[in-house]
Write a protein that holds these residues in place. Sequence first.
Motif, PDB file in Angstrom:
ATOM      1  N   ARG A  30       0.848  -1.191   0.000  1.00 40.49           N
ATOM      2  CA  ARG A  30       0.000   0.000   0.000  1.00 40.49           C
ATOM      3  C   ARG A  30       0.887   1.245   0.000  1.00 40.49           C
ATOM      4  O   ARG A  30       2.038   1.198   0.446  1.00 40.49           O
ATOM      5  CB  ARG A  30      -0.914  -0.042   1.213  1.00 40.49           C
ATOM      6  CG  ARG A  30      -1.827  -1.261   1.156  1.00 40.49           C
ATOM      7  CD  ARG A  30      -2.546  -1.500   2.479  1.00 40.49           C
ATOM      8  NE  ARG A  30      -3.226  -2.797   2.437  1.00 40.49           N
ATOM      9  CZ  ARG A  30      -2.787  -3.882   3.046  1.00 40.49           C
ATOM     10  NH1 ARG A  30      -1.688  -3.853   3.753  1.00 40.49           N
ATOM     11  NH2 ARG A  30      -3.462  -5.014   2.961  1.00 40.49           N
ATOM     12  N   ALA A  31       0.341   2.354  -0.466  1.00 37.07           N
ATOM     13  CA  ALA A  31       1.127   3.589  -0.581  1.00 37.07           C
ATOM     14  C   ALA A  31       1.773   3.986   0.736  1.00 37.07           C
ATOM     15  O   ALA A  31       2.929   4.424   0.762  1.00 37.07           O
ATOM     16  CB  ALA A  31       0.242   4.721  -1.113  1.00 37.07           C
ATOM     17  N   TYR A  32       1.077   3.820   1.834  1.00 37.93           N
ATOM     18  CA  TYR A  32       1.622   4.220   3.133  1.00 37.93           C
ATOM     19  C   TYR A  32       2.704   3.266   3.636  1.00 37.93           C
ATOM     20  O   TYR A  32       3.313   3.515   4.674  1.00 37.93           O
ATOM     21  CB  TYR A  32       0.508   4.367   4.179  1.00 37.93           C
ATOM     22  CG  TYR A  32      -0.354   3.142   4.382  1.00 37.93           C
ATOM     23  CD1 TYR A  32       0.056   2.087   5.202  1.00 37.93           C
ATOM     24  CD2 TYR A  32      -1.586   3.039   3.747  1.00 37.93           C
ATOM     25  CE1 TYR A  32      -0.734   0.972   5.379  1.00 37.93           C
ATOM     26  CE2 TYR A  32      -2.385   1.921   3.923  1.00 37.93           C
ATOM     27  CZ  TYR A  32      -1.962   0.895   4.747  1.00 37.93           C
ATOM     28  OH  TYR A  32      -2.751  -0.213   4.924  1.00 37.93           O
ATOM     29  N   GLU A  33       2.969   2.188   2.903  1.00 37.16           N
ATOM     30  CA  GLU A  33       4.040   1.251   3.259  1.00 37.16           C
ATOM     31  C   GLU A  33       5.313   1.501   2.455  1.00 37.16           C
ATOM     32  O   GLU A  33       6.300   0.784   2.589  1.00 37.16           O
ATOM     33  CB  GLU A  33       3.565  -0.187   3.038  1.00 37.16           C
ATOM     34  CG  GLU A  33       2.391  -0.558   3.924  1.00 37.16           C
ATOM     35  CD  GLU A  33       1.774  -1.894   3.562  1.00 37.16           C
ATOM     36  OE1 GLU A  33       1.459  -2.655   4.501  1.00 37.16           O
ATOM     37  OE2 GLU A  33       1.600  -2.193   2.352  1.00 37.16           O
ATOM     38  N   ARG A  34       5.297   2.520   1.625  1.00 30.49           N
ATOM     39  CA  ARG A  34       6.395   2.796   0.702  1.00 30.49           C
ATOM     40  C   ARG A  34       7.752   2.883   1.402  1.00 30.49           C
ATOM     41  O   ARG A  34       8.734   2.294   0.952  1.00 30.49           O
ATOM     42  CB  ARG A  34       6.102   4.079  -0.062  1.00 30.49           C
ATOM     43  CG  ARG A  34       7.076   4.407  -1.149  1.00 30.49           C
ATOM     44  CD  ARG A  34       6.657   5.693  -1.844  1.00 30.49           C
ATOM     45  NE  ARG A  34       7.331   5.818  -3.112  1.00 30.49           N
ATOM     46  CZ  ARG A  34       6.813   6.414  -4.155  1.00 30.49           C
ATOM     47  NH1 ARG A  34       5.603   6.920  -4.102  1.00 30.49           N
ATOM     48  NH2 ARG A  34       7.489   6.506  -5.270  1.00 30.49           N
ATOM     49  N   GLY A  55       8.080   1.554  -9.300  1.00 32.34           N
ATOM     50  CA  GLY A  55       6.842   0.775  -9.320  1.00 32.34           C
ATOM     51  C   GLY A  55       5.725   1.392  -8.511  1.00 32.34           C
ATOM     52  O   GLY A  55       4.542   1.167  -8.782  1.00 32.34           O
ATOM     53  N   PHE A  56       6.076   2.190  -7.492  1.00 28.45           N
ATOM     54  CA  PHE A  56       5.056   2.870  -6.708  1.00 28.45           C
ATOM     55  C   PHE A  56       4.411   4.011  -7.488  1.00 28.45           C
ATOM     56  O   PHE A  56       3.361   4.509  -7.102  1.00 28.45           O
ATOM     57  CB  PHE A  56       5.631   3.396  -5.389  1.00 28.45           C
ATOM     58  CG  PHE A  56       5.620   2.380  -4.295  1.00 28.45           C
ATOM     59  CD1 PHE A  56       4.482   2.159  -3.537  1.00 28.45           C
ATOM     60  CD2 PHE A  56       6.752   1.645  -4.011  1.00 28.45           C
ATOM     61  CE1 PHE A  56       4.467   1.217  -2.519  1.00 28.45           C
ATOM     62  CE2 PHE A  56       6.753   0.708  -2.995  1.00 28.45           C
ATOM     63  CZ  PHE A  56       5.610   0.494  -2.254  1.00 28.45           C
ATOM     64  N   GLY A  57       5.044   4.434  -8.579  1.00 22.99           N
ATOM     65  CA  GLY A  57       4.469   5.488  -9.413  1.00 22.99           C
ATOM     66  C   GLY A  57       3.374   4.990 -10.331  1.00 22.99           C
ATOM     67  O   GLY A  57       2.680   5.778 -10.962  1.00 22.99           O
ATOM     68  N   HIS A  58       3.212   3.700 -10.432  1.00 24.40           N
ATOM     69  CA  HIS A  58       2.155   3.108 -11.251  1.00 24.40           C
ATOM     70  C   HIS A  58       0.926   2.863 -10.385  1.00 24.40           C
ATOM     71  O   HIS A  58       1.031   2.689  -9.183  1.00 24.40           O
ATOM     72  CB  HIS A  58       2.616   1.775 -11.855  1.00 24.40           C
ATOM     73  CG  HIS A  58       3.858   1.885 -12.673  1.00 24.40           C
ATOM     74  ND1 HIS A  58       4.852   0.943 -12.629  1.00 24.40           N
ATOM     75  CD2 HIS A  58       4.293   2.824 -13.537  1.00 24.40           C
ATOM     76  CE1 HIS A  58       5.827   1.282 -13.442  1.00 24.40           C
ATOM     77  NE2 HIS A  58       5.507   2.440 -13.994  1.00 24.40           N
ATOM     78  N   CYS A  87       9.624  -1.536 -14.097  1.00 23.81           N
ATOM     79  CA  CYS A  87      10.353  -0.512 -13.343  1.00 23.81           C
ATOM     80  C   CYS A  87      11.576  -0.029 -14.109  1.00 23.81           C
ATOM     81  O   CYS A  87      11.748   1.164 -14.310  1.00 23.81           O
ATOM     82  CB  CYS A  87      10.763  -1.048 -11.979  1.00 23.81           C
ATOM     83  SG  CYS A  87       9.347  -1.334 -10.897  1.00 23.81           S
ATOM     84  N   THR A  88      12.425  -0.932 -14.538  1.00 22.42           N
ATOM     85  CA  THR A  88      13.618  -0.561 -15.284  1.00 22.42           C
ATOM     86  C   THR A  88      13.261  -0.228 -16.723  1.00 22.42           C
ATOM     87  O   THR A  88      13.760   0.729 -17.295  1.00 22.42           O
ATOM     88  CB  THR A  88      14.647  -1.707 -15.258  1.00 22.42           C
ATOM     89  OG1 THR A  88      14.914  -2.014 -13.900  1.00 22.42           O
ATOM     90  CG2 THR A  88      15.923  -1.326 -15.969  1.00 22.42           C
ATOM     91  N   ALA A  89      12.356  -1.008 -17.282  1.00 23.93           N
ATOM     92  CA  ALA A  89      11.856  -0.790 -18.638  1.00 23.93           C
ATOM     93  C   ALA A  89      10.514  -1.503 -18.758  1.00 23.93           C
ATOM     94  O   ALA A  89      10.250  -2.463 -18.024  1.00 23.93           O
ATOM     95  CB  ALA A  89      12.844  -1.351 -19.673  1.00 23.93           C
ATOM     96  N   ARG A  90       9.676  -1.044 -19.638  1.00 24.21           N
ATOM     97  CA  ARG A  90       8.384  -1.702 -19.849  1.00 24.21           C
ATOM     98  C   ARG A  90       8.617  -3.127 -20.331  1.00 24.21           C
ATOM     99  O   ARG A  90       9.499  -3.390 -21.137  1.00 24.21           O
ATOM    100  CB  ARG A  90       7.553  -0.948 -20.867  1.00 24.21           C
ATOM    101  CG  ARG A  90       7.136   0.410 -20.367  1.00 24.21           C
ATOM    102  CD  ARG A  90       5.701   0.683 -20.749  1.00 24.21           C
ATOM    103  NE  ARG A  90       5.333   2.027 -20.378  1.00 24.21           N
ATOM    104  CZ  ARG A  90       4.592   2.305 -19.312  1.00 24.21           C
ATOM    105  NH1 ARG A  90       4.169   1.340 -18.528  1.00 24.21           N
ATOM    106  NH2 ARG A  90       4.284   3.543 -19.034  1.00 24.21           N
TER     107      ARG A  90
END
Length: 160
Positions: A30-34, A55-58, A87-90
Amino acid sequence: MLAIMPDMLVKLLELPPVPVIDGVTIRRPRAYERSAVARFVNAFGGGWADEFDTGFGHFPPSVFIATIGGTPGAKTAEIVGFAAYDCTARGFFGPTGVSESQRGRGVGKALLIAALHAMREVGYVYAIIGGVGPADFYAKTVGAVIIDDGPGLYSDLLKP
C-alpha cells in the motif's frame, strides 16, 4: 569486470498458478508502506530500491511483497521478499529478492509468478527477465529461455 548475466524471455500465456505458502502473504504494498518497503529493498543494494520505487508510481503499483505475521489480529507484518515489473523498462520483470531466512520455501517462486500474472493481466504476452543470475530457476519455474548473453539494458551503469 562485471559478470555477464543473460536476459531471458518468458511466455505469459501458460503460467502456473501462484503457489500458496503457509504463513506467507503475497500482495501489492500500500502507498503508506512505501518507506518500509524501500528500507527492506535497499538492504539488497544494487540500486534496486530506485527501481522498486518506480513501481510505486504506477497504479496499481507494479510491485509485490511477501509478508509473514500479517494474519487477522496481528498488529504488524514483516516483509520477507519483493518483486517488481515495469520498473527498469516496460515489459521487464525485476528486481526481486527474498530474505535469507525465507529462501528455499518457495517465496521467490510465488513472487515471480504473481508478478508475471499481473503483467499478463495488463496485456503483456511475453516478459523479459533482465540480467538474471539464477537462469536455471527461471527456466524451471516459468519456462524462460535465454535471449541475450548480456549485459543488455544493464550496460553503461553509473558508479554509485
